[in-house]
Design a protein around this motif. Structure first.
Motif, PDB file in Angstrom:
ATOM      1  N   ARG A  31      43.631  66.650  27.117  1.00  0.00           N
ATOM      2  CA  ARG A  31      42.232  66.944  26.794  1.00  0.00           C
ATOM      3  C   ARG A  31      41.726  68.031  27.726  1.00  0.00           C
ATOM      4  O   ARG A  31      41.971  67.997  28.941  1.00  0.00           O
ATOM      5  N   ILE A  32      41.014  68.990  27.149  1.00  0.00           N
ATOM      6  CA  ILE A  32      40.368  70.031  27.936  1.00  0.00           C
ATOM      7  C   ILE A  32      39.060  70.382  27.239  1.00  0.00           C
ATOM      8  O   ILE A  32      39.038  70.796  26.084  1.00  0.00           O
ATOM      9  N   GLY A  33      37.955  70.168  27.933  1.00  0.00           N
ATOM     10  CA  GLY A  33      36.645  70.352  27.315  1.00  0.00           C
ATOM     11  C   GLY A  33      36.433  69.350  26.196  1.00  0.00           C
ATOM     12  O   GLY A  33      36.589  68.145  26.359  1.00  0.00           O
ATOM     13  N   LYS A  34      36.093  69.831  25.004  1.00  0.00           N
ATOM     14  CA  LYS A  34      35.921  68.980  23.829  1.00  0.00           C
ATOM     15  C   LYS A  34      37.164  68.927  22.945  1.00  0.00           C
ATOM     16  O   LYS A  34      37.143  68.298  21.887  1.00  0.00           O
ATOM     17  N   LYS A  35      38.222  69.580  23.373  1.00  0.00           N
ATOM     18  CA  LYS A  35      39.453  69.611  22.591  1.00  0.00           C
ATOM     19  C   LYS A  35      40.413  68.533  23.089  1.00  0.00           C
ATOM     20  O   LYS A  35      40.588  68.365  24.297  1.00  0.00           O
ATOM     21  N   LYS A  36      41.018  67.838  22.152  1.00  0.00           N
ATOM     22  CA  LYS A  36      41.929  66.744  22.501  1.00  0.00           C
ATOM     23  C   LYS A  36      43.083  66.721  21.512  1.00  0.00           C
ATOM     24  O   LYS A  36      42.885  66.838  20.312  1.00  0.00           O
ATOM     25  N   ILE A  37      44.289  66.577  22.033  1.00  0.00           N
ATOM     26  CA  ILE A  37      45.497  66.480  21.225  1.00  0.00           C
ATOM     27  C   ILE A  37      46.278  65.257  21.686  1.00  0.00           C
ATOM     28  O   ILE A  37      46.521  65.083  22.887  1.00  0.00           O
ATOM     29  N   SER A  38      46.656  64.417  20.734  1.00  0.00           N
ATOM     30  CA  SER A  38      47.380  63.186  21.032  1.00  0.00           C
ATOM     31  C   SER A  38      48.761  63.240  20.400  1.00  0.00           C
ATOM     32  O   SER A  38      48.937  63.782  19.306  1.00  0.00           O
ATOM     33  N   ARG A  39      49.726  62.668  21.085  1.00  0.00           N
ATOM     34  CA  ARG A  39      51.097  62.561  20.601  1.00  0.00           C
ATOM     35  C   ARG A  39      51.453  61.095  20.342  1.00  0.00           C
ATOM     36  O   ARG A  39      52.521  60.626  20.693  1.00  0.00           O
ATOM     37  N   LYS A  40      50.518  60.381  19.697  1.00  0.00           N
ATOM     38  CA  LYS A  40      50.719  58.962  19.442  1.00  0.00           C
ATOM     39  C   LYS A  40      51.861  58.716  18.467  1.00  0.00           C
ATOM     40  O   LYS A  40      52.549  57.699  18.543  1.00  0.00           O
ATOM     41  N   ALA A  41      52.074  59.636  17.540  1.00  0.00           N
ATOM     42  CA  ALA A  41      53.132  59.445  16.548  1.00  0.00           C
ATOM     43  C   ALA A  41      54.521  59.458  17.173  1.00  0.00           C
ATOM     44  O   ALA A  41      55.451  58.852  16.635  1.00  0.00           O
ATOM     45  N   SER A  42      54.681  60.112  18.312  1.00  0.00           N
ATOM     46  CA  SER A  42      55.982  60.190  18.982  1.00  0.00           C
ATOM     47  C   SER A  42      56.006  59.347  20.247  1.00  0.00           C
ATOM     48  O   SER A  42      56.466  59.795  21.288  1.00  0.00           O
ATOM     49  N   TYR A  43      55.481  58.110  20.154  1.00  0.00           N
ATOM     50  CA  TYR A  43      55.459  57.228  21.319  1.00  0.00           C
ATOM     51  C   TYR A  43      56.860  56.721  21.627  1.00  0.00           C
ATOM     52  O   TYR A  43      57.756  56.693  20.765  1.00  0.00           O
ATOM     53  N   SER A  44      57.075  56.315  22.879  1.00  0.00           N
ATOM     54  CA  SER A  44      58.365  55.801  23.329  1.00  0.00           C
ATOM     55  C   SER A  44      58.245  54.294  23.510  1.00  0.00           C
ATOM     56  O   SER A  44      57.504  53.828  24.385  1.00  0.00           O
ATOM     57  N   PRO A  45      58.935  53.478  22.713  1.00  0.00           N
ATOM     58  CA  PRO A  45      58.755  52.023  22.771  1.00  0.00           C
ATOM     59  C   PRO A  45      59.501  51.386  23.937  1.00  0.00           C
ATOM     60  O   PRO A  45      60.625  51.780  24.263  1.00  0.00           O
ATOM     61  N   ASP A  46      58.829  50.411  24.568  1.00  0.00           N
ATOM     62  CA  ASP A  46      59.440  49.531  25.575  1.00  0.00           C
ATOM     63  C   ASP A  46      60.209  50.315  26.634  1.00  0.00           C
ATOM     64  O   ASP A  46      61.406  50.130  26.833  1.00  0.00           O
ATOM     65  N   ASN A  47      59.530  51.207  27.331  1.00  0.00           N
ATOM     66  CA  ASN A  47      60.206  52.039  28.316  1.00  0.00           C
ATOM     67  C   ASN A  47      59.201  52.465  29.375  1.00  0.00           C
ATOM     68  O   ASN A  47      58.113  52.931  29.055  1.00  0.00           O
ATOM     69  N   VAL A  48      59.582  52.269  30.645  1.00  0.00           N
ATOM     70  CA  VAL A  48      58.726  52.714  31.749  1.00  0.00           C
ATOM     71  C   VAL A  48      59.149  54.088  32.263  1.00  0.00           C
ATOM     72  O   VAL A  48      58.436  54.685  33.078  1.00  0.00           O
ATOM     73  N   ASP A  49      60.300  54.601  31.827  1.00  0.00           N
ATOM     74  CA  ASP A  49      60.770  55.935  32.189  1.00  0.00           C
ATOM     75  C   ASP A  49      61.108  56.715  30.920  1.00  0.00           C
ATOM     76  O   ASP A  49      62.276  57.059  30.670  1.00  0.00           O
ATOM     77  N   PRO A  50      60.114  57.009  30.087  1.00  0.00           N
ATOM     78  CA  PRO A  50      60.405  57.681  28.814  1.00  0.00           C
ATOM     79  C   PRO A  50      60.659  59.170  29.016  1.00  0.00           C
ATOM     80  O   PRO A  50      60.337  59.756  30.047  1.00  0.00           O
ATOM     81  N   GLU A  51      61.226  59.786  27.976  1.00  0.00           N
ATOM     82  CA  GLU A  51      61.430  61.228  27.926  1.00  0.00           C
ATOM     83  C   GLU A  51      60.737  61.760  26.684  1.00  0.00           C
ATOM     84  O   GLU A  51      60.968  61.266  25.581  1.00  0.00           O
TER      85      GLU A  51
END
Length: 334
Positions: A31-51
Motif C-alpha cells: 500500500r502506498i497512499g490510497k493505492k493498494k495491491i493484494s496478492r491474496k490469490a497466491s497465498y502460501s498455505p501452512d508455512n512460516v517460511d514461504p517463498e
C-alpha cells in the motif's frame, strides 16, 4: 515528481501467528497512499517460511505519496484476514539521499541475457548525472583505443587495463568505458545491488519482531526515459516426473510365519518415495515356502522434482480445511 515504484519481495521468514502456534496461510499486500495491491490469490498455505517471488508496480508522485507499506497477512476462511506484521519504507528519503538508492548498482554492466542492466541510464550517464547533482566536475575521457581507455574523475585516473588485469572477450557486457564508469560508481560509495532483510512489526505497537521479509525496491523517475522491463524472480516450480519400476521375482526372502511347522508367508513388494504417505504395491504371492516369489509386475510413482534445488516435493494436508502444501522432503547430493 512522478515516479514508478517497483517493489520486489522474495520470501518472508519466521512468521508468527498471533492466535495459535501453527503455521499461517500468508500472503503479501502493498500500500502506498490510497493505492493498494493484494496478492491474496497466491497465498502460501501452512508455512512460516514461504517463498513468493512477487513483483508490484506503482505510479506515484513524490513527496505526496512517499510511504510504502508492505504487510504480510494471514488468510482466514470464515472470519476477516488478520495482519501478521508490516514494514514501512520511506521512498522520499531514498530518492534524495546522496548514496543513490533508487536502483542499486550491479557488479557488471550486462547488455544481453537474463540479468540485463535494469536501470534507465547507463553507468556513464549515471556517473555524469551524479557528478552534476553533487556539483562535481564531469568525468573526462582518457585514451582512444582499448586497452588504453579510461576516465578521470576528481583528478584520479581509472584505466581499463588497471581494472581488468586479463582482457578477455566479453560479448554480453558493455563497452570498456561503461565498465570503467561502473567501477568508479562503486568506488564512490553508492549502494550496491543487494537484497534487504526487513523486520516485520505488529501494527498494534511494540518492538517485538514477528518475522522478516527479504525484498528490494527500485525507483524510476519518469522524466528520465522509458522504464526497463523487470527481471524474473518468480519461484522455480517443480516439474512432474514419473518412475516406472518393473518387479519380476524375489529371491531368498526370509518368511517369519510358520504353518504346520514349516516357514510360510504371503509376499508382496511395496515402493514409495520419501515423504509420500501412499505408495504402490504388487499383488500378493500366497503361501511362499522357499522364499521365492514371482510377480512380473510394474509400479508407477508420480512425483514433483525441482532440478534447480535437486529436491523431491510431496504434497501433504496438515489441517482438515487447509489446502495441500508442497514441502521439500529430500535433498539429493549433487
Amino acid at each position: 515528481m512522478k515516479e514508478k515504484k517497483r517493489p520486489l519481495w522474495r520470501n518472508p521468514t519466521g512468521l508468527i501467528n498471533k492466535k495459535t502456534n501453527r503455521a499461517c496461510d500468508s500472503y503479501v499486500m502493498a500500500r502506498i497512499g490510497k493505492k493498494k495491491i493484494s496478492r491474496k490469490a497466491s497465498y502460501s498455505p501452512d508455512n512460516v517460511d514461504p517463498e513468493y517471488g512477487e513483483l508490484i508496480e506503482f505510479d506515484v508522485e513524490l513527496p505526496l505519496e512517499k510511504d510504502l507499506v508492505i504487510t504480510v497477512m494471514n488468510r482466514r476462511r470464515i472470519i476477516r484476514d488478520e495482519e501478521v506484521g508490516s514494514t514501512t519504507i520511506d521512498l522520499e528519503d531514498r530518492l534524495l539521499t546522496r548514496h543513490r538508492t533508487t536502483v542499486a548498482l550491479p557488479q557488471q554492466y550486462t547488455t544481453k541475457g537474463d540479468l540485463v542492466w535494469r536501470d534507465q541510464l547507463s553507468p556513464l550517464s549515471t556517473l555524469r548525472r551524479y557528478c552534476r547533482r553533487m556539483q562535481l566536475p564531469p568525468p573526462r575521457f582518457l585514451g582512444d583505443a582499448y586497452p588504453n581507455l579510461g576516465l578521470e574523475v576528481l583528478g584520479v585516473k581509472f584505466m581499463i587495463s588497471d581494472i581488468e588485469r586479463e582482457p578477455t572477450p566479453r560479448p554480453r557486457v558493455g563497452s570498456p568505458v561503461q565498465r570503467v564508469a561502473l567501477f568508479v560508481l562503486h568506488k564512490m560509495g553508492l549502494v550496491p545491488e543487494h537484497v534487504e532483510s526487513r523486520p516485520l512489526f505488529d501494527s498494534h505497537g511494540g518492538k517485538q519482531e514477528v518475522g522478516r521479509i527479504r525484498c528490494w525496491v527500485d525507483i524510476f523517475p519518469l522524466d528520465i526515459g522509458p522504464v526497463p522491463r523487470p527481471i524474473d524472480i518468480s519461484v522455480r516450480r517443480p516439474e512432474q516426473y514419473q518412475i516406472r519400476i518393473a518387479i519380476f521375482n524375489v529371491f531368498n526372502a526370509v518368511v517369519c510365519k510358520r504353518n504346520f511347522q514349516q516357514p510360510c508367508g504371503d509376499l508382496y513388494v511395496k515402493a514409495f518415495l520419501n515423504g509420500q504417505q501412499k505408495g504402490q504395491k504388487t499383488d500378493v504371492h500366497y503361501r511362499v515356502l522357499d522364499g521365492f516369489a514371482s510377480f512380473n509386475y510394474r509400479l508407477i510413482l508420480d512425483f514433483d522434482w525441482n532440478p534447480w534445488e535437486k529436491k523431491i516435493y510431496a504434497k501433504e494436508k496438515k489441517r482438515l480445511f487447509s489446502s495441500c502444501c508442497s514441502n521439500a522432503d529430500r535433498e539429493t547430493p549433487s
